[in-house]
Design a protein around this motif. Structure first.
Motif, short mmCIF file in Angstrom:
data_model
loop_
_atom_site.label_atom_id
_atom_site.label_comp_id
_atom_site.label_asym_id
_atom_site.label_seq_id
_atom_site.Cartn_x
_atom_site.Cartn_y
_atom_site.Cartn_z
N PRO A 95 -42.51 15.62 -52.56
CA PRO A 95 -43.02 16.99 -52.46
C PRO A 95 -43.14 17.62 -53.84
CG PRO A 95 -40.72 16.88 -51.78
CD PRO A 95 -41.18 15.47 -51.97
N PRO A 96 -44.06 18.57 -54.02
CA PRO A 96 -44.27 19.20 -55.33
C PRO A 96 -43.21 20.25 -55.66
CG PRO A 96 -45.78 20.14 -53.74
CD PRO A 96 -45.03 19.05 -53.01
N VAL A 97 -41.98 19.79 -55.72
CA VAL A 97 -40.85 20.68 -56.00
C VAL A 97 -40.32 20.39 -57.40
CG1 VAL A 97 -38.53 21.39 -55.30
CG2 VAL A 97 -40.24 20.83 -53.56
N ILE A 98 -40.18 21.42 -58.22
CA ILE A 98 -39.72 21.26 -59.60
C ILE A 98 -38.22 20.98 -59.60
CG2 ILE A 98 -39.43 22.41 -61.83
CD1 ILE A 98 -41.98 23.98 -61.21
N GLY A 99 -37.83 19.87 -60.22
CA GLY A 99 -36.42 19.51 -60.30
C GLY A 99 -35.80 19.84 -61.65
N LYS A 100 -36.65 19.91 -62.68
CA LYS A 100 -36.15 20.20 -64.02
C LYS A 100 -37.23 20.89 -64.84
CE LYS A 100 -34.30 18.02 -68.22
NZ LYS A 100 -33.98 16.74 -68.90
N VAL A 101 -36.84 21.93 -65.56
CA VAL A 101 -37.75 22.63 -66.46
C VAL A 101 -37.28 22.38 -67.89
CG1 VAL A 101 -38.69 24.86 -67.15
CG2 VAL A 101 -38.21 24.41 -64.74
N VAL A 102 -38.17 21.83 -68.73
CA VAL A 102 -37.83 21.50 -70.11
C VAL A 102 -37.65 22.78 -70.92
CG1 VAL A 102 -38.62 20.35 -72.22
CG2 VAL A 102 -39.08 19.32 -69.97
N ALA A 103 -36.56 22.83 -71.69
CA ALA A 103 -36.26 24.01 -72.50
C ALA A 103 -37.38 24.29 -73.49
CB ALA A 103 -34.94 23.80 -73.25
N ASN A 104 -37.78 25.55 -73.58
CA ASN A 104 -38.82 26.03 -74.52
C ASN A 104 -40.20 25.45 -74.25
OD1 ASN A 104 -36.89 27.57 -76.02
ND2 ASN A 104 -36.25 25.67 -77.06
N GLY A 105 -40.38 24.84 -73.07
CA GLY A 105 -41.68 24.30 -72.71
C GLY A 105 -42.59 25.36 -72.11
N VAL A 106 -43.81 24.96 -71.82
CA VAL A 106 -44.80 25.88 -71.23
C VAL A 106 -44.29 26.47 -69.94
CG1 VAL A 106 -47.11 26.00 -70.22
CG2 VAL A 106 -46.75 24.69 -72.32
N ALA A 107 -43.72 25.63 -69.06
CA ALA A 107 -43.26 26.09 -67.75
C ALA A 107 -42.13 27.12 -67.88
CB ALA A 107 -42.79 24.90 -66.92
N GLU A 108 -41.18 26.86 -68.77
CA GLU A 108 -40.06 27.79 -68.93
C GLU A 108 -40.55 29.14 -69.46
OE1 GLU A 108 -35.66 27.19 -70.57
OE2 GLU A 108 -37.07 27.63 -72.20
N ARG A 109 -41.46 29.09 -70.43
CA ARG A 109 -41.98 30.34 -70.99
C ARG A 109 -42.75 31.16 -69.95
NH1 ARG A 109 -43.29 26.84 -75.37
NH2 ARG A 109 -45.52 26.92 -74.81
N ALA A 110 -43.33 30.44 -68.94
CA ALA A 110 -44.08 31.13 -67.88
C ALA A 110 -43.16 31.65 -66.79
CB ALA A 110 -45.12 30.19 -67.29
N GLY A 111 -41.87 31.25 -66.81
CA GLY A 111 -40.92 31.73 -65.83
C GLY A 111 -40.66 30.82 -64.65
N LEU A 112 -41.18 29.60 -64.68
CA LEU A 112 -40.93 28.65 -63.59
C LEU A 112 -39.47 28.19 -63.63
CD1 LEU A 112 -44.22 26.56 -63.79
CD2 LEU A 112 -43.55 28.09 -61.92
N GLN A 113 -38.90 27.89 -62.45
CA GLN A 113 -37.49 27.53 -62.36
C GLN A 113 -37.30 26.29 -61.48
OE1 GLN A 113 -35.33 30.89 -60.83
NE2 GLN A 113 -36.10 32.31 -62.40
#
Length: 455
Positions: free
Chosen positions: A224-242
């Motif tokens: 399933p398209p579920v985020i398990g890890k967000v890389v520090a200082n990456g695009v996803a983290e800066r956008a607020g994904l968790q």
């Protein structure tokens, strides 16, 4: 850019080994036939290094242009020969001996490929099993009702052991066959028959991934398209994904699996994307611009997320494959023969227009593949070396003046005419051969640059 030195080194090792083996074939055959060798050179043009060795004081050299090499033999057509050494001149040998010397170079390349495959098959390696993934809608595999996780047992009655075997067998069949029959077994051990129609493989002149056009993909567990890890200082983290966010849509396209998510992001480097996701029952959205990252020679998009751990596949997807001495030798011979014939068939289809000339590759593409295979491991690198060695052997046997095959053609004409061709005729042939060879090299280099700048 950091990959360039590694890829260049991998390419130069392959190139050096294949040139030395090819020219060593000519050298050893010349010595066997009693012909004096004046120089053994790796590369063309100005010599960078040289040393004289042996009773004949043969000059061993490394020259400035590395794309080839040559063995210079005593020959009355190229200079005055002492009376006591005339019998050792190449031009004084029988047609049979001259043909042996000329053919020995390409044959040495085939022999190297056989030895490499033999060693790799005996040593063994971990291989992907021929397990199929869910095909895209509308592809021949989808129309054949191929299901995710089906393991291929045979193709047209021939056993299939690994994913590489399956890819190679389908490519071979796709050249001349309309369809193949796959015997597959699913996760419930139910056996089914799938008829796969192959016309889509060559509908773009064999340019690109023919198997992808057929819908043949390796098995991917349903994740399933579920985020398990967000890389520090990456695009996803800066956008607020968790961690734990479930992606619902990307750029307006519904997302049902992690693979769909990765595919869209990889194809959207430096382009804005709107991500819709669910968090604790609430639907939210953010805009991101995937970073452009160079990966294996291609620019892909990444946002710095990893998938949440999913269920373990019901079956193993890899197996360690090893063969005994005799079986490995048989497979090595078969592999070399099949790939040689396939190369000739594809060259023939280029001439008839059935295969695009865009498939012709030059040194840049070969260097890229050399680096990629070296990164995957020694067995992949050796198999790549064997494949290039086969291609070099086949290319050199083409009846084009300048190449070994052109010289063999001269010898055949000599046998029929009962006398050699005139010096003028061979000179014209050499000029024509050089023109053809330079045209092919220019076309291959143009294709390399096109791939490099257009991906």
């Amino acid at each position: 850019m950091n990959n360039i030195p590694f890829y260049l080194a991998a390419f130069l090792v392959v190139l050096g080994v294949l040139i030395v083996v090819h020219e060593l074939g000519h050298y050893l055959a010349a010595r066997f036939c009693g012909v004096k060798v004046l120089r053994f050179s790796v590369g063309f043009g100005r010599m960078l290094w040289k040393k004289r060795l042996g009773q004949d004081r043969t000059e061993w050299a490394i020259s400035i242009f590395p794309l080839g090499g040559y063995v210079k033999m005593l020959d009355e057509r190229e200079g005055k020969v002492a009376e006591e050494e005339v019998h050792r001149a190449f031009n004084r040998q029988s047609v049979g001996k001259r043909s042996i010397i000329v053919a020995a170079g390409p044959l040495a390349n085939f022999a190297l490929a056989i030895l490499i495959y033999w060693g790799v098959f005996m040593h063994g390696s971990e291989e992907l099993l021929p397990m199929l993934g869910a095909p895209p809608n509308g592809t021949p595999a989808a129309m054949a009702a191929v299901g995710n996780g089906e393991l291929v047992r045979s193709l047209d009655g021939q056993p299939v052991a690994t994913w590489d075997d399956l890819r190679w067998m389908i490519l071979q069949k796709a050249v001349d066959h309309e369809s193949v029959v796959l015997e597959v077994v699913n996760e419930r051990d139910e056996i089914s028959i799938r008829r796969l129609y192959l016309s889509a493989a060559g509908e773009q002149g064999w340019e690109g991934d023919a198997l992808e056009r057929l819908g043949i993909r390796f098995y991917r567990p349903e994740m399933p398209p579920v985020i398990g890890k967000v890389v520090a200082n990456g695009v996803a983290e800066r956008a607020g994904l968790q961690n734990g966010d479930r992606v619902l849509a990307l750029a307006g396209k519904e997302i049902s699996s992690w693979y769909d998510l990765v595919t869209i992001i990889r194809d959207s480097a430096s382009r804005p994307l709107r991500i819709e996701f669910e968090r604790q029952g609430e639907v939210l959205s953010v805009d991101v611009v995937p970073d452009a990252v160079l990966e294996r020679g291609q620019t892909v998009g990444k946002i710095g997320v990893a998938v949440a751990p999913g269920p373990k596949p019901a079956r193993e997807v890899k197996a360690f494959v090893r063969y005994g001495i005799i079986e490995a030798a048989g497979r090595a011979l078969e592999e070399t023969w099949d790939k040689s014939v396939f190369s000739l068939v594809m060259m023939g289809k280029m001439l008839t227009g059935e295969v695009s000339w865009k498939n012709l590759s030059g040194p840049v593409t070969i260097a890229d593949y050399a680096g990629q295979s070296a990164r995957l491991g020694l067995d992949y690198y050796l198999k790549f070396m064997a494949l290039v060695s086969i291609s070099l052997g086949v290319l050199n046997l083409l009846p084009i003046p300048v190449l070994d095959g052109g010289h063999l053609l001269y010898h055949m004409i000599e046998v029929v005419r009962r006398r050699p061709l005139s010096e003028r005729a061979m000179e014209i042939g050499q000029q024509v051969g050089m023109s053809i060879l330079f045209a092919l090299m220019a076309f291959a280099f143009f294709n390399d640059l096109t791939r490099l700048f257009n991906g």
